[in-house]
Scaffold this motif. Structure first.
Motif, PDB file in Angstrom:
ATOM      1  N   GLU A  88      36.102  43.985  44.572  1.00  0.00           N
ATOM      2  CA  GLU A  88      35.915  44.331  45.988  1.00  0.00           C
ATOM      3  C   GLU A  88      37.222  44.246  46.770  1.00  0.00           C
ATOM      4  O   GLU A  88      37.326  44.793  47.869  1.00  0.00           O
ATOM      5  N   ALA A  89      38.203  43.511  46.232  1.00  0.00           N
ATOM      6  CA  ALA A  89      39.455  43.281  46.965  1.00  0.00           C
ATOM      7  C   ALA A  89      40.602  44.139  46.456  1.00  0.00           C
ATOM      8  O   ALA A  89      41.596  44.324  47.165  1.00  0.00           O
ATOM      9  N   ALA A  90      40.484  44.640  45.212  1.00  0.00           N
ATOM     10  CA  ALA A  90      41.622  45.344  44.600  1.00  0.00           C
ATOM     11  C   ALA A  90      41.733  46.768  45.142  1.00  0.00           C
ATOM     12  O   ALA A  90      40.741  47.470  45.280  1.00  0.00           O
ATOM     13  N   GLN A  91      42.945  47.189  45.449  1.00  0.00           N
ATOM     14  CA  GLN A  91      43.196  48.569  45.875  1.00  0.00           C
ATOM     15  C   GLN A  91      43.224  49.500  44.667  1.00  0.00           C
ATOM     16  O   GLN A  91      42.755  50.623  44.737  1.00  0.00           O
ATOM     17  N   ALA A  92      43.812  49.041  43.579  1.00  0.00           N
ATOM     18  CA  ALA A  92      44.002  49.875  42.376  1.00  0.00           C
ATOM     19  C   ALA A  92      43.702  49.030  41.142  1.00  0.00           C
ATOM     20  O   ALA A  92      44.608  48.552  40.463  1.00  0.00           O
ATOM     21  N   PRO A  93      42.399  48.819  40.856  1.00  0.00           N
ATOM     22  CA  PRO A  93      42.036  47.873  39.794  1.00  0.00           C
ATOM     23  C   PRO A  93      42.559  48.262  38.405  1.00  0.00           C
ATOM     24  O   PRO A  93      42.884  47.376  37.612  1.00  0.00           O
ATOM     25  N   ILE A  94      42.637  49.549  38.128  1.00  0.00           N
ATOM     26  CA  ILE A  94      43.116  49.955  36.798  1.00  0.00           C
ATOM     27  C   ILE A  94      44.603  49.629  36.662  1.00  0.00           C
ATOM     28  O   ILE A  94      45.043  49.029  35.677  1.00  0.00           O
ATOM     29  N   ARG A  95      45.366  49.993  37.692  1.00  0.00           N
ATOM     30  CA  ARG A  95      46.801  49.681  37.649  1.00  0.00           C
ATOM     31  C   ARG A  95      47.026  48.175  37.556  1.00  0.00           C
ATOM     32  O   ARG A  95      47.868  47.695  36.786  1.00  0.00           O
ATOM     33  N   LEU A  96      46.229  47.425  38.300  1.00  0.00           N
ATOM     34  CA  LEU A  96      46.388  45.965  38.302  1.00  0.00           C
ATOM     35  C   LEU A  96      46.035  45.368  36.936  1.00  0.00           C
ATOM     36  O   LEU A  96      46.755  44.509  36.417  1.00  0.00           O
TER      37      LEU A  96
END
Ligand code: DX5
Ligand code: ZN
Length: 217
Positions: free
Chosen positions: A91-99
């Protein structure tokens, strides 16, 4: 499926004596560290400097649960400290895949958490980017809350999705895990169990860990 793992949460430990509180749980599979920023959740705990000291104070693998805004910026800093597993909230991540890829590139296991009301379905296609999926079984923010049985169907769906990918992704549950609830969570398909008050409120933390592990098996 992975054999059951018990990750005690130090949220329920004595924060004035964290080093000795870590020695109480030396038989655990990892220590679960709840990082809260008073924005993503209405509570505030510890951050990078304390985690750095904890890292130096224990041989236990560190399972960092980031309940913070802007994990895209902060999560890699925990991986840099040598934390074995870093969990950010979807819910907080802007770019979960990149992260997730960045965490793995830094040598950490990548993990993503979902609050109780967040569905897994939008994230199914990115599961392969993760080493662990955390399904919250309470609203994040505080220890000592009651396990939400309404998450059991989501655990079952997640188990199916993880098995479809070969079963190497750990499926963690966090919140209200105790001798009363761990069997239900395990039967639904969880394999990695965070337990805060159930371990730290016990007189003998090692026995509490052993009993939870036995019940989950
Ligand atoms: C809650 C935290 C949990 C908490 C679990 O937001 O993420 O890790 O410490 O505590 P218990 O096991 O007492 O529910
Ligand atoms: Zn947690």
């Amino acid at each position: 499926m992975i054999s059951p793992r018990i990750h005690p949460s130090i949220l329920n430990a004595d924060f004035a004596n964290l080093a000795s509180e870590l020695t109480r749980i030396s038989s655990a599979d990892a220590v679960h560290v709840d990082v809260m920023d008073n924005h993503f959740v209405p509570n505030l705990t510890i951050g990078l400097p304390v985690v750095k000291s904890l890292r130096a104070a224990t041989e236990l693998p560190m399972d960092i649960h980031l309940m913070i805004e802007d994990p895209d910026t902060w999560a890699p800093r925990y991986a840099e400290l040598g934390c074995e597993s870093v969990t950010f909230h979807a819910e907080a991540a802007q770019a979960p895949i990149r992260l997730a890829r960045e965490l793995r590139a830094q040598g950490s296991r990548s993990a993503m958490a979902l609050k109780p009301a967040t569905g897994i379905e939008p994230y199914l296609d990115m599961l392969g980017e993760l080493d662990m999926l955390l399904l919250m079984t309470v609203e994040p923010g505080f220890g000592g809350q009651s396990f939400l049985d309404l998450i059991l169907p989501k655990i079952r769906r997640a188990r199916q999705a993880v098995d479809d990918l070969g079963g190497s992704i750990a499926l963690q549950v966090d919140g209200g895990i105790s001798t009363e609830t761990i069997q239900r969570a395990a039967e639904a398909g969880a394999d990695t169990f965070v337990a805060g008050s159930a371990v730290y409120s016990a007189d003998d933390a090692a026995s509490a860990i052993a009993e939870l592990r036995r019940l989950a098996s």
